[in-house]
Every structure is written in structure tokens, then in C-alpha cells.
Design a protein around this motif. Structure first.
Motif, PDB file in Angstrom:
ATOM      1  N   ASP A  12      92.438  58.845  46.523  1.00  0.00           N
ATOM      2  CA  ASP A  12      93.059  59.644  47.669  1.00  0.00           C
ATOM      3  C   ASP A  12      92.077  59.621  48.977  1.00  0.00           C
ATOM      4  O   ASP A  12      90.964  59.765  48.592  1.00  0.00           O
ATOM      5  N   ILE A  13      92.571  59.559  50.109  1.00  0.00           N
ATOM      6  CA  ILE A  13      91.604  60.001  51.108  1.00  0.00           C
ATOM      7  C   ILE A  13      92.469  60.636  52.263  1.00  0.00           C
ATOM      8  O   ILE A  13      93.636  60.475  52.511  1.00  0.00           O
ATOM      9  N   PRO A  14      91.820  61.850  52.390  1.00  0.00           N
ATOM     10  CA  PRO A  14      92.655  62.680  53.640  1.00  0.00           C
ATOM     11  C   PRO A  14      92.595  61.984  54.888  1.00  0.00           C
ATOM     12  O   PRO A  14      91.742  61.271  55.410  1.00  0.00           O
ATOM     13  N   ALA A  15      93.880  61.883  55.556  1.00  0.00           N
ATOM     14  CA  ALA A  15      93.841  61.021  56.608  1.00  0.00           C
ATOM     15  C   ALA A  15      94.240  61.981  57.980  1.00  0.00           C
ATOM     16  O   ALA A  15      94.928  61.503  59.080  1.00  0.00           O
ATOM     17  N   ASP A  16      93.750  63.201  57.727  1.00  0.00           N
ATOM     18  CA  ASP A  16      94.057  64.275  58.951  1.00  0.00           C
ATOM     19  C   ASP A  16      92.714  64.525  59.585  1.00  0.00           C
ATOM     20  O   ASP A  16      92.773  65.578  60.414  1.00  0.00           O
ATOM     21  N   LEU A  17      91.645  63.775  59.316  1.00  0.00           N
ATOM     22  CA  LEU A  17      90.434  64.253  59.769  1.00  0.00           C
ATOM     23  C   LEU A  17      90.494  63.745  61.343  1.00  0.00           C
ATOM     24  O   LEU A  17      91.376  63.011  61.766  1.00  0.00           O
ATOM     25  N   PRO A  18      90.160  64.524  62.420  1.00  0.00           N
ATOM     26  CA  PRO A  18      90.218  64.360  63.762  1.00  0.00           C
ATOM     27  C   PRO A  18      89.614  62.974  64.228  1.00  0.00           C
ATOM     28  O   PRO A  18      90.129  62.517  65.031  1.00  0.00           O
ATOM     29  N   GLN A  19      88.540  62.652  63.492  1.00  0.00           N
ATOM     30  CA  GLN A  19      88.011  61.447  64.076  1.00  0.00           C
ATOM     31  C   GLN A  19      88.388  60.255  62.960  1.00  0.00           C
ATOM     32  O   GLN A  19      88.188  60.246  61.955  1.00  0.00           O
ATOM     33  N   ILE A  20      88.978  59.204  63.497  1.00  0.00           N
ATOM     34  CA  ILE A  20      89.274  58.016  62.914  1.00  0.00           C
ATOM     35  C   ILE A  20      88.157  57.516  62.292  1.00  0.00           C
ATOM     36  O   ILE A  20      88.234  56.978  60.965  1.00  0.00           O
ATOM     37  N   ASP A  21      86.910  57.416  62.903  1.00  0.00           N
ATOM     38  CA  ASP A  21      85.836  56.775  62.385  1.00  0.00           C
ATOM     39  C   ASP A  21      85.200  57.461  60.907  1.00  0.00           C
ATOM     40  O   ASP A  21      84.810  56.912  59.939  1.00  0.00           O
ATOM     41  N   ALA A  22      85.583  58.825  60.954  1.00  0.00           N
ATOM     42  CA  ALA A  22      85.341  59.597  59.637  1.00  0.00           C
ATOM     43  C   ALA A  22      86.143  59.145  58.579  1.00  0.00           C
ATOM     44  O   ALA A  22      85.673  58.999  57.266  1.00  0.00           O
ATOM     45  N   VAL A  60      87.440  56.093  58.138  1.00  0.00           N
ATOM     46  CA  VAL A  60      86.990  54.513  58.083  1.00  0.00           C
ATOM     47  C   VAL A  60      85.668  54.995  57.223  1.00  0.00           C
ATOM     48  O   VAL A  60      85.485  54.086  55.841  1.00  0.00           O
ATOM     49  N   ALA A  61      84.939  55.919  57.441  1.00  0.00           N
ATOM     50  CA  ALA A  61      83.639  56.024  56.634  1.00  0.00           C
ATOM     51  C   ALA A  61      83.942  56.327  55.264  1.00  0.00           C
ATOM     52  O   ALA A  61      83.269  55.785  54.311  1.00  0.00           O
ATOM     53  N   ARG A  62      84.979  57.167  54.981  1.00  0.00           N
ATOM     54  CA  ARG A  62      85.068  57.384  53.581  1.00  0.00           C
ATOM     55  C   ARG A  62      85.857  56.335  52.945  1.00  0.00           C
ATOM     56  O   ARG A  62      85.444  56.356  51.691  1.00  0.00           O
ATOM     57  N   VAL A  63      86.718  55.497  53.541  1.00  0.00           N
ATOM     58  CA  VAL A  63      87.272  54.435  52.884  1.00  0.00           C
ATOM     59  C   VAL A  63      86.195  53.333  52.656  1.00  0.00           C
ATOM     60  O   VAL A  63      86.011  52.995  51.554  1.00  0.00           O
ATOM     61  N   ASP A  64      85.206  53.530  53.536  1.00  0.00           N
ATOM     62  CA  ASP A  64      83.987  52.351  53.438  1.00  0.00           C
ATOM     63  C   ASP A  64      83.259  52.670  52.148  1.00  0.00           C
ATOM     64  O   ASP A  64      82.712  51.755  51.336  1.00  0.00           O
ATOM     65  N   ARG A  65      82.945  53.934  51.759  1.00  0.00           N
ATOM     66  CA  ARG A  65      82.291  54.751  50.830  1.00  0.00           C
ATOM     67  C   ARG A  65      82.735  54.062  49.494  1.00  0.00           C
ATOM     68  O   ARG A  65      82.246  53.927  48.453  1.00  0.00           O
ATOM     69  N   LEU A  66      83.964  54.173  49.347  1.00  0.00           N
ATOM     70  CA  LEU A  66      84.954  53.852  48.429  1.00  0.00           C
ATOM     71  C   LEU A  66      84.812  52.408  48.018  1.00  0.00           C
ATOM     72  O   LEU A  66      84.647  52.140  46.733  1.00  0.00           O
ATOM     73  N   LEU A  67      84.271  51.538  48.752  1.00  0.00           N
ATOM     74  CA  LEU A  67      84.711  49.925  48.708  1.00  0.00           C
ATOM     75  C   LEU A  67      83.259  49.672  48.107  1.00  0.00           C
ATOM     76  O   LEU A  67      83.116  48.637  47.443  1.00  0.00           O
ATOM     77  N   VAL A  68      82.205  50.232  48.417  1.00  0.00           N
ATOM     78  CA  VAL A  68      80.970  49.895  47.877  1.00  0.00           C
ATOM     79  C   VAL A  68      80.558  50.232  46.297  1.00  0.00           C
ATOM     80  O   VAL A  68      79.799  49.938  45.714  1.00  0.00           O
ATOM     81  N   LYS A  69      81.402  51.472  46.073  1.00  0.00           N
ATOM     82  CA  LYS A  69      81.262  51.780  44.567  1.00  0.00           C
ATOM     83  C   LYS A  69      81.699  50.870  43.509  1.00  0.00           C
ATOM     84  O   LYS A  69      82.210  49.857  43.815  1.00  0.00           O
TER      85      LYS A  69
END
Ligand code: AMP
Length: 212
Positions: free
Chosen positions: A191-201, A203-212
Motif C-alpha cells: 500500500d502507498i498513500p496517494a494523497d501526499l501533496p507532492q507527487i515526488d514524495a 514517487v520516492a515511496r514507490v522507489d523505496r519499495l522497488l529497491v527492497k
């Protein structure tokens, strides 16, 4: 790496997928975009899909599955892809699971409240020429109504009108939300919250998932 982006319309799947594909050298496969391209080119698939899309309903599984299967076997997809807007029903997910040579590594589930979806979609504007996505207040183009990237006049999708948006949310809850349980059971869901005000924030959460 093959990913699925799951979540209601307006969660930002397309915008985030674009950024993640650029960063990781993946291919973005949006079944919605494939349909819109077919409509533009006046193909048989486009003719069959248009009425469903305009009403905010799902296009029948058989049409979507055949179109998607034909796309993912293309050579450019062999280095990995993000499915954006597919699967949207359990039969579509089962068809994907049954497709040979396709392994899904992760399913990213974008979580967002309904009223924010309506606000986002009703303000969304897209470029009919290059596919860039804007929002009248959240991601405004530099010149009002004009695409920053290619200069074409921006349009509002027919299914981004209020009534179709409401219908798409009803359809999402009934037909697509069961996929959350489907993929959770397979230990693929994040799950990733999609309501953060900054899109890049986001994207960074998704990014972190992918390197795990
Ligand atoms: P999207 O651009 O992903 O919001 O998709 C726009 C519309 O295309 C949807 O409201 C559906 O009518 C149709 N569509 C896209 N992907 C699918 C799918 N996987 N299954 C059924 N219909 C789809």
C-alpha cells in the motif's frame, strides 16, 4: 521487473508510472491509453470500447485481455513493465497469471479517498497529442490550456466529467477492489498513500519499495 499499479481512477497511477518508468527503464502499459489510441485510429477495438468508456464502465474482459496479451509480448516489454490500469477484474488477473513467461514482482496499491479522486479527475487535462497529464490547479501548464511539452491544446477526457467519474468509482469498488485481496493473498501487495501533496514524495515511496 514487472509491476502492477492498482488503485482507483485519479489516484495518480499514470503520472507516477511515467516517472518510475523513466527512472528504471521500464515500459508503461496503460490499457486506457491503448484504448484511446485505438479510438483515435478508428480501429475495431476502438469502436467496441468507446461506448463503455464514455459511460465510465469497464470494457468487456475478453477485449481487454486480448489487447493486453498482444502488447506484453512485444520486444520492448521484455526488459520489464508497469501495468497501469490492468488488471481491473478478477478474470483479468487470472488471465495474467495464466499467461506464460509473465511474472509479476510487485503490486503497488495506491490508496486515496473518494472526494479527492473527484477533485483530481474533474480538474485533469490531458494532451491529445503527446499524452502529457496536467491539472488545472495541482499541475497547471505554463500557459493555460496549452501543453508545456508539445504546444497542443489540452482537452478534458469525456470520462473525467462528474457523472462518469462517480460511475467509475462505483465500478472500481465493485469490480476492481477485490483485486487487493487477490494480490495480498499472494504476498505481492504494497500500500502507498496517494494523497501526499507532492507527487515526488509518492514517487520516492514507490522507489523505496522497488529497491527492497
Ligand atoms: P483509464 O485511462 O485507465 O482510466 O481507463 C479509461 C477507461 O478505459 C476505463 O474507464 C475503462 O472504460 C477502459 N479500461 C481501461 N483499462 C481497462 C481494463 N483493464 N478493463 C476494462 N476496461 C478498461
Amino acid at each position: 521487473m514487472n509491476l502492477i499499479f492498482l488503485g482507483p481512477p485519479g489516484a495518480g497511477k499514470g503520472t507516477i508510472a511515467k516517472k518510475i518508468t523513466e527512472k528504471h527503464g521500464l515500459i508503461q502499459i496503460s490499457t486506457g491509453d491503448l484504448f484511446r489510441e485505438n479510438i483515435k485510429n478508428q480501429t475495431e477495438i476502438g469502436r467496441q470500447a468507446k461506448a463503455y468508456m464514455d459511460r465510465g464502465e469497464l470494457v468487456p474482459d475478453s477485449i481487454v485481455i486480448d489487447m493486453l496479451k498482444a502488447r506484453i509480448v512485444q520486444p520492448d516489454c521484455q526488459g520489464g513493465f508497469i501495468l497501469d490500469g490492468f488488471p481491473r477484474t478478477i478474470p483479468q488477473a487470472e488471465a495474467l497469471e495464466g499467461a506464460s513467461n509473465v511474472r509479476i514482482d510487485k503490486v503497488v496499491n495506491f490508496v486515496i479517498a473518494d472526494d479527492l479522486v473527484v477533485q483530481r479527475l474533474s480538474g485533469r487535462r490531458i494532451c491529445p497529442k503527446c499524452g502529457a497529464i496536467f491539472h488545472v490547479t495541482n499541475i497547471p501548464p505554463k500557459r493555460s490550456g496549452i501543453c508545456d511539452k508539445c504546444g497542443a491544446a489540452l482537452i478534458q477526457r469525456d470520462d473525467d466529467k462528474e457523472e462518469a467519474i462517480r460511475n467509475r468509482l462505483v465500478v472500481y469498488k465493485k469490480q476492481t477492489e477485490p483485486l487487493i485481496g487477490f494480490y495480498r493473498k499472494r504476498n505481492l501487495l504494497a500500500d502507498i498513500p496517494a494523497d501526499l501533496p507532492q507527487i515526488d514524495a509518492i514517487v520516492a515511496r514507490v522507489d523505496r519499495l522497488l529497491v527492497k
